[in-house]
Design an enzyme around this catalytic site. Sequence first.
Site, mmCIF file in Angstrom:
data_model
loop_
_atom_site.group_PDB
_atom_site.id
_atom_site.type_symbol
_atom_site.label_atom_id
_atom_site.label_comp_id
_atom_site.label_asym_id
_atom_site.label_seq_id
_atom_site.Cartn_x
_atom_site.Cartn_y
_atom_site.Cartn_z
ATOM 1 N N ASN A 9 8.661 7.886 -6.246
ATOM 2 C CA ASN A 9 9.293 6.638 -6.661
ATOM 3 C C ASN A 9 8.454 6.068 -7.808
ATOM 4 O O ASN A 9 7.395 5.495 -7.575
ATOM 5 C CB ASN A 9 9.336 5.673 -5.473
ATOM 6 C CG ASN A 9 9.881 4.307 -5.857
ATOM 7 O OD1 ASN A 9 10.410 4.127 -6.957
ATOM 8 N ND2 ASN A 9 9.754 3.345 -4.955
ATOM 9 N N TRP A 10 8.962 6.252 -9.019
ATOM 10 C CA TRP A 10 8.180 5.831 -10.192
ATOM 11 C C TRP A 10 8.270 4.329 -10.458
ATOM 12 O O TRP A 10 7.595 3.819 -11.353
ATOM 13 C CB TRP A 10 8.642 6.600 -11.431
ATOM 14 C CG TRP A 10 8.253 8.045 -11.418
ATOM 15 C CD1 TRP A 10 7.401 8.664 -10.539
ATOM 16 C CD2 TRP A 10 8.694 9.054 -12.332
ATOM 17 N NE1 TRP A 10 7.297 10.001 -10.862
ATOM 18 C CE2 TRP A 10 8.070 10.262 -11.952
ATOM 19 C CE3 TRP A 10 9.556 9.053 -13.443
ATOM 20 C CZ2 TRP A 10 8.290 11.452 -12.641
ATOM 21 C CZ3 TRP A 10 9.774 10.243 -14.129
ATOM 22 C CH2 TRP A 10 9.146 11.429 -13.734
ATOM 23 N N LYS A 11 9.152 3.654 -9.741
ATOM 24 C CA LYS A 11 9.317 2.203 -9.948
ATOM 25 C C LYS A 11 9.524 1.917 -11.444
ATOM 26 O O LYS A 11 10.183 2.699 -12.122
ATOM 27 C CB LYS A 11 8.120 1.456 -9.352
ATOM 28 C CG LYS A 11 7.892 1.886 -7.895
ATOM 29 C CD LYS A 11 6.873 1.071 -7.163
ATOM 30 C CE LYS A 11 6.756 1.611 -5.731
ATOM 31 N NZ LYS A 11 5.847 0.835 -4.903
ATOM 32 N N HIS A 95 14.625 -0.540 -0.739
ATOM 33 C CA HIS A 95 13.162 -0.530 -0.887
ATOM 34 C C HIS A 95 12.629 -1.944 -0.644
ATOM 35 O O HIS A 95 13.274 -2.929 -1.016
ATOM 36 C CB HIS A 95 12.780 -0.042 -2.285
ATOM 37 C CG HIS A 95 11.311 0.195 -2.417
ATOM 38 N ND1 HIS A 95 10.427 -0.819 -2.653
ATOM 39 C CD2 HIS A 95 10.572 1.318 -2.286
ATOM 40 C CE1 HIS A 95 9.196 -0.323 -2.677
ATOM 41 N NE2 HIS A 95 9.263 0.981 -2.457
ATOM 42 N N GLU A 97 10.495 -3.681 -2.077
ATOM 43 C CA GLU A 97 10.374 -4.525 -3.271
ATOM 44 C C GLU A 97 11.727 -5.141 -3.615
ATOM 45 O O GLU A 97 11.802 -6.280 -4.092
ATOM 46 C CB GLU A 97 9.802 -3.697 -4.439
ATOM 47 C CG GLU A 97 8.306 -3.478 -4.262
ATOM 48 C CD GLU A 97 7.769 -2.206 -4.879
ATOM 49 O OE1 GLU A 97 8.431 -1.614 -5.742
ATOM 50 O OE2 GLU A 97 6.656 -1.794 -4.471
ATOM 51 N N GLU A 167 8.367 2.624 5.442
ATOM 52 C CA GLU A 167 7.353 2.151 4.508
ATOM 53 C C GLU A 167 6.835 0.786 4.970
ATOM 54 O O GLU A 167 7.439 -0.245 4.654
ATOM 55 C CB GLU A 167 7.948 2.010 3.111
ATOM 56 C CG GLU A 167 8.457 3.315 2.540
ATOM 57 C CD GLU A 167 8.425 3.281 1.021
ATOM 58 O OE1 GLU A 167 7.693 4.081 0.443
ATOM 59 O OE2 GLU A 167 9.103 2.429 0.433
ATOM 60 N N GLY A 173 1.381 0.221 -2.149
ATOM 61 C CA GLY A 173 0.620 -0.146 -3.335
ATOM 62 C C GLY A 173 -0.686 -0.851 -3.037
ATOM 63 O O GLY A 173 -1.314 -1.408 -3.935
ATOM 64 N N SER A 213 0.983 4.125 0.095
ATOM 65 C CA SER A 213 -0.348 4.609 -0.282
ATOM 66 C C SER A 213 -0.613 6.059 0.121
ATOM 67 O O SER A 213 -1.734 6.413 0.473
ATOM 68 C CB SER A 213 -1.432 3.680 0.268
ATOM 69 O OG SER A 213 -1.285 2.381 -0.291
ATOM 70 N N GLY A 234 4.679 6.333 -4.317
ATOM 71 C CA GLY A 234 4.723 5.499 -5.512
ATOM 72 C C GLY A 234 3.601 5.883 -6.470
ATOM 73 O O GLY A 234 3.679 6.858 -7.213
ATOM 74 N N GLY A 235 2.509 5.122 -6.422
ATOM 75 C CA GLY A 235 1.402 5.270 -7.370
ATOM 76 C C GLY A 235 0.938 6.708 -7.602
ATOM 77 O O GLY A 235 0.788 7.144 -8.752
HETATM 78 P P1 PGA Z 1 2.791 3.499 -3.051
HETATM 79 O O1 PGA Z 1 4.363 3.112 -3.050
HETATM 80 O O2 PGA Z 1 2.723 4.984 -2.770
HETATM 81 O O3 PGA Z 1 2.300 3.136 -4.411
HETATM 82 O O4 PGA Z 1 2.160 2.721 -1.961
HETATM 83 C C1 PGA Z 1 5.241 3.672 -2.124
HETATM 84 C C2 PGA Z 1 6.616 3.110 -2.313
HETATM 85 O O5 PGA Z 1 6.763 1.917 -2.604
HETATM 86 O O6 PGA Z 1 7.624 3.840 -2.180
#
Ligand code: PGA
Length: 255
Positions: A9-11, A95, A97, A167, A173, A213, A234-235
Site C-alpha cells: 500500500n503505497w498510500k 483502510h 486512514e 490492521e 506507520g 509496521s 505500507g512504509g
Molecule cells: P505501515 O502501513 O506498514 O506503514 O504500518 C500499513 C498500512 O497502512 O496498510
Amino acid sequence: MRTPFVAANWKMHKTVQEAVDYARSFLPLVETVSDVDIVLAPSFLALPALAEATAHSRIGVAAQNVSAEPHGAFTGEVSLGMLHAVGVTQVIIGHSERRQLSGETDAGVNAKSRAAIDAGLTPIVCVGETLDERETDRTFDVLDRQVGKGLAGLTPEQVAALVVAYEPVWAIGTGRVATPDQADAVHRHIREHLTSHFGDTSASACRVIYGGSVKPGNAAELMARADVDGALVGGASLDPVSFAAIVTASRPSTR
Ligand code: PGA
C-alpha cells in the site's frame, strides 16, 4: 492451503515514473515466486502505467479506494468500471486512514465491497481497533462490528474469495508491530466470526492478512502463524528490495 497474499500500500507516495521504475526493479526480484499472490497499490494516477508494467507477470494491481457508485455527479471519485478498464484487479476498502480522515463508515465499506465483487474486482477489506479500543478490551467487539457490517449480505463464495486485512490502528506507520501472539489471536477470532456467519468452507478459504509496521525483519515470525495469511505493507513496501524480502518471508516454503 491458502496461498499467501502480500500487498504493497503505497498510500500517497510515488509519481507515475517512480511507480514504473519500481516495477522494473521489483519484478526480477520476485520472478521465481509462484506461491504468493503479490499486489501493488499505487495512487490512482499510476494505476494504468503500473498495470501495463506488470501485465506479463503474476503481480496484481490494486486501487487504494473506489466509489460504490457506477457513474454520475461525484466530483473527485473514481468508479469500479474505470479501474477495471485499466487492468486493476483488486481494491483496498475501508483502510483506517480513510475511516479516520475521510469519514469512511462500515456501511460504506459494505457498499463498496459488494460493488467491487459485482464488477469482478477482489476487495481487500481493512479492519482494526484503535489503541483506546484495545486498552479498554473492546478489540473483538470492534472487529465483529467491522467484519459483520462490512461483509453483510455477501455469499459464502464471495467471502471465500476476498481478503480481510487486520490492521490495528496503533501499529500503522508507528513502528509498533503487533506481536505474533496478538496478531494470531485476532486472526483466529476473525476466522471464527467468518465461520459462524459464512460457514467453515468459506472461512477456511478467506485470506486474513496482517498490516501495521510489517518489515523484512518481523515478517517471517508473523507469517509463521497458522491464521496469518499474508501482509498489507505500507512504509516497508516503498523500497522494492525491502518489499521483495517480505514477499520471500511469506512463501510457504520459508514459513
Ligand atoms: P505501515 O502501513 O506498514 O506503514 O504500518 C500499513 C498500512 O497502512 O496498510
